[in-house]
Design an enzyme around this catalytic site. Structure first.
Site, PDB file in Angstrom:
ATOM      1  N   CYS A 134     -37.553 -42.277  13.202  1.00 44.82           N
ATOM      2  CA  CYS A 134     -38.643 -42.446  12.242  1.00 44.82           C
ATOM      3  C   CYS A 134     -38.733 -43.913  11.801  1.00 44.82           C
ATOM      4  O   CYS A 134     -39.154 -44.746  12.592  1.00 44.82           O
ATOM      5  CB  CYS A 134     -38.484 -41.467  11.084  1.00 44.82           C
ATOM      6  SG  CYS A 134     -40.070 -41.106  10.317  1.00 44.82           S
ATOM      7  N   HIS A 136     -38.078 -36.340  13.752  1.00 42.84           N
ATOM      8  CA  HIS A 136     -36.679 -36.156  13.326  1.00 42.84           C
ATOM      9  C   HIS A 136     -35.964 -35.128  14.211  1.00 42.84           C
ATOM     10  O   HIS A 136     -35.927 -33.947  13.876  1.00 42.84           O
ATOM     11  CB  HIS A 136     -36.636 -35.677  11.872  1.00 42.84           C
ATOM     12  CG  HIS A 136     -37.082 -36.716  10.902  1.00 42.84           C
ATOM     13  ND1 HIS A 136     -36.211 -37.572  10.286  1.00 42.84           N
ATOM     14  CD2 HIS A 136     -38.313 -37.053  10.470  1.00 42.84           C
ATOM     15  CE1 HIS A 136     -36.886 -38.390   9.491  1.00 42.84           C
ATOM     16  NE2 HIS A 136     -38.167 -38.093   9.587  1.00 42.84           N
ATOM     17  N   GLU A 171     -32.896 -34.634  14.557  1.00 45.67           N
ATOM     18  CA  GLU A 171     -31.697 -34.087  13.897  1.00 45.67           C
ATOM     19  C   GLU A 171     -31.976 -32.754  13.215  1.00 45.67           C
ATOM     20  O   GLU A 171     -31.067 -31.935  13.034  1.00 45.67           O
ATOM     21  CB  GLU A 171     -31.129 -35.102  12.899  1.00 45.67           C
ATOM     22  CG  GLU A 171     -31.920 -35.331  11.603  1.00 45.67           C
ATOM     23  CD  GLU A 171     -33.083 -36.318  11.730  1.00 45.67           C
ATOM     24  OE1 GLU A 171     -33.515 -36.584  12.869  1.00 45.67           O
ATOM     25  OE2 GLU A 171     -33.570 -36.803  10.687  1.00 45.67           O
TER      26      GLU A 171
HETATM   27  N1  GLN Z   1     -41.270 -44.808   5.648  1.00 46.19           N
HETATM   28  C1  GLN Z   1     -41.745 -44.465   6.947  1.00 46.19           C
HETATM   29  C2  GLN Z   1     -43.064 -43.706   6.900  1.00 46.19           C
HETATM   30  O1  GLN Z   1     -43.418 -43.166   5.888  1.00 46.19           O
HETATM   31  C3  GLN Z   1     -40.700 -43.685   7.722  1.00 46.19           C
HETATM   32  C4  GLN Z   1     -40.374 -42.362   7.109  1.00 46.19           C
HETATM   33  C5  GLN Z   1     -39.095 -41.776   7.646  1.00 46.19           C
HETATM   34  O2  GLN Z   1     -38.250 -42.479   8.175  1.00 46.19           O
HETATM   35  N2  GLN Z   1     -38.918 -40.478   7.467  1.00 46.19           N
HETATM   36  O3  GLN Z   1     -43.749 -43.639   7.882  1.00 46.19           O
END
Ligand code: GLN
Length: 542
Positions: free
Chosen positions: A385, A511, A513
């Protein structure tokens, strides 16, 4: 109430953090291993509508389900143990309950009645408790009540449990109370008094627990079990010892030894056709406890002082490590400590580096610097992410030679917004539940590393973010070697980037995970650990 499901409630007393989630998940596992269908839900007494708006320092990681619910991290344990997905219905807070009741009140649905905690709030809690049972899909529904009995805010939940038991009858509902038996070093004694008090607290609320699960650092002697049974009105065989374990994955076996599942089945008058089949679970534990290899992987993040903030990542490494017969030692590295001067000494000896998800600008430059280092030094890299977004920024700055490139999260006025907020997101002003959330499809390019890792051409992975890869820069990036190998088939958004001419460099906008379980370790983590091992072996011996 026309549900055939049996309800198991897990309450907690004496202190918080006793591991109700793990006990609930372990019991769920044992019942599932006997061939029953089981789900677990958690009711949290706080007033936030969901934990999505909570700082990870407050509450640990926010776990996201396929249907896009932002939920408590215990749901991660439920999925990792049971290997079945949860949903919004599996996590309800006081905030959500009140929100529902107030919305109904505004619609006039209470027909002029005074709306009160009892019966309106408790009825709404009961409706939610029974919701998952309505499908008729589950033999057992385990409900964990967050917080400790005696807290003002848990009272309506405890009252709802009392009513459900009254409505459904003792053969359909069992209450397990998890408690602590402290050991007083000076007296060299285990103490039952706090447990007696917390059971009294439950009794005052009209609930007699059926089973006590006692967290303890030392085995409970028979005399002490007898005392607990006598003072807390439970059968001697319903005093269950829960010793501190080496790993949470031992707990189902410890509970089996203590016959927690048998006690529950007998209280609910259910006969089981088989003993729990835990062959695969034990195989996993065997591998976990007897690693042949070891790797050191850096986890670069902003919230490293609280490992619960990265719970699912840490667990995914445990699953993937076991699969590789390899112990994964995570080095928790604060991205704020990384800069040009420190990066080599902080990352140089690691076998691989993961750059973690996150929000806000703090520590972002450190993440970018870390990625530059692992890209140039050919250290295996997985970016999740925000970690993937930082990889894109880093590549733009140092390979495309756009030194001002950034994500608009860090610099809203950047000349080169290689990571930018989606148009739909720009209009949103409220915070809760407004990100791109939940499962989205992703098409993998043939011949890519991602395709080989997943062994499939379409995957579904879970998201939680506002910013995205800016496709205006896609061509330039690909030309220079950063390939978009996973694309959302509906929106064209880039979900995976990988680097050519690097032993293992993958960034994912989602994600992975969140979908790793004991029985299905996530392939990205499995292959990443494999890459870490290969990188370790390729180094000259010190
Ligand atoms: N802050 C980033 C976004 O909002 C990544 C979010 C995250 O890593 N879950 O896109």
């Amino acid at each position: 109430m026309s549900s055939n499901s049996k309800y198991i409630f897990v309450t907690g007393g004496v202190t918080s953090s006793l591991g109700k989630g793990i006990i609930a998940a372990s019991l769920g596992k044992l019942l599932q291993a006997r061939g029953f269908s089981v789900t677990i839900q958690k009711f949290d007494p706080y007033i936030n509508i969901d934990p999505g708006t909570l700082n990870p320092y407050e509450h640990g990681e926010c776990y996201v389900t396929d249907d896009g619910a932002e939920t408590d991290l215990d749901l991660g344990h439920y999925e990792r143990f049971l290997n079945v997905p949860t949903s919004q219905a599996n996590n309800v807070t006081t905030g959500r309950i009140y929100n529902n009741v107030i919305t109904k009140e505004r619609k006039g649905e209470y027909l002029g009645k005074t709306v009160q905690v009892i019966p309106h709030i408790t009825d709404e809690i009961k409706r939610n408790i029974l919701l998952l049972g309505e499908s008729g899909q589950y033999d057992f529904i385990i409900t964990e009540i967050g917080g400790s009995v005696g807290d003002i805010e848990s009272l309506p939940f405890v009252e709802a449990v009392r009513q459900v038991r009254w409505d459904m009858g003792a053969n359909n509902v069992v209450v397990i109370h998890l408690t602590l038996i402290p050991y007083l070093k000076a007296a060299k004694e285990l103490k039952t008094k706090p447990t007696q008090h917390s059971v009294k607290e439950l009794l005052q609320a009209g609930i007699q627990p059926d089973i006590l699960v006692c967290r303890t650092e030392w085995p409970l002697p028979l005399e002490l079990r007898k005392k607990l049974a006598l003072f807390c009105n439970v059968h001697l065989n319903s005093v269950i010892e829960a010793m501190d374990a080496d790993t949470i994955y031992d707990v189902p076996l410890l509970m089996k030894k203590e016959k927690l599942d048998e006690r529950v089945l007998s209280k609910l008058k259910v006969t089981s056709k088989q003993e729990p089949d835990l062959v695969q679970w034990k195989e996993f534990l065997g591998k976990l406890k007897n690693p042949v290899e070891e790797v050191n992987i850096g986890l670069v993040g902003k919230y490293v002082s609280l490992p619960d903030a990265y719970k699912s990542i840490a667990e995914a490494f445990i699953h993937a490590g076991a699969q590789n017969d390899c112990k994964v030692t995570l080095q928790w590295i604060s991205s704020e400590d990384i800069n040009k001067e420190t990066v080599a000494s902080m990352l140089g000896r690691l076998d691989a580096v993961l750059v973690a998800p996150g929000f806000g600008e703090r520590g972002l430059e450190g993440k970018i610097e870390a990625i530059r280092y692992v890209r140039e030094n050919k250290i295996p890299f997985l970016g999740i992410c925000l970690g993937m977004q930082c990889a894109v920024v880093e590549f733009a700055r140092h390979v495309l030679h756009l030194p001002e490139a950034s994500t608009t999260e860090l610099n809203p006025k950047t000349k080169h917004p290689v990571i930018d907020m989606m148009e739909e997101q720009k209009k949103i002003t409220t915070k809760g539940g407004t990100m791109r959330l939940g499962a989205y499809a992703c098409k993998l390019k043939k011949g890519s590393r991602a395709h080989a890792i997943y062994g499939d051409s379409t995957i579904q992975e879970r998201h939680r973010h506002r910013y995205e890869f800016n496709n205006k820069y896609l061509e330039q990036m690909e030309e220079k070697g950063l390939k978009a190998t996973g694309i959302n088939p509906d929106s064209g958004l880039v979900e995976i980037v990988e680097l050519k001419d690097h032993p293992w460099f993958v960034g994912v906008q989602y994600h992975p995970e969140l979908k790793s379980t004991v029985l299905n370790p996530h392939p990205l983590f499995v292959k990443f650990v494999e890459a870490a091992l290969a990188s370790k072996k390729s180094k000259p011996q010190a």
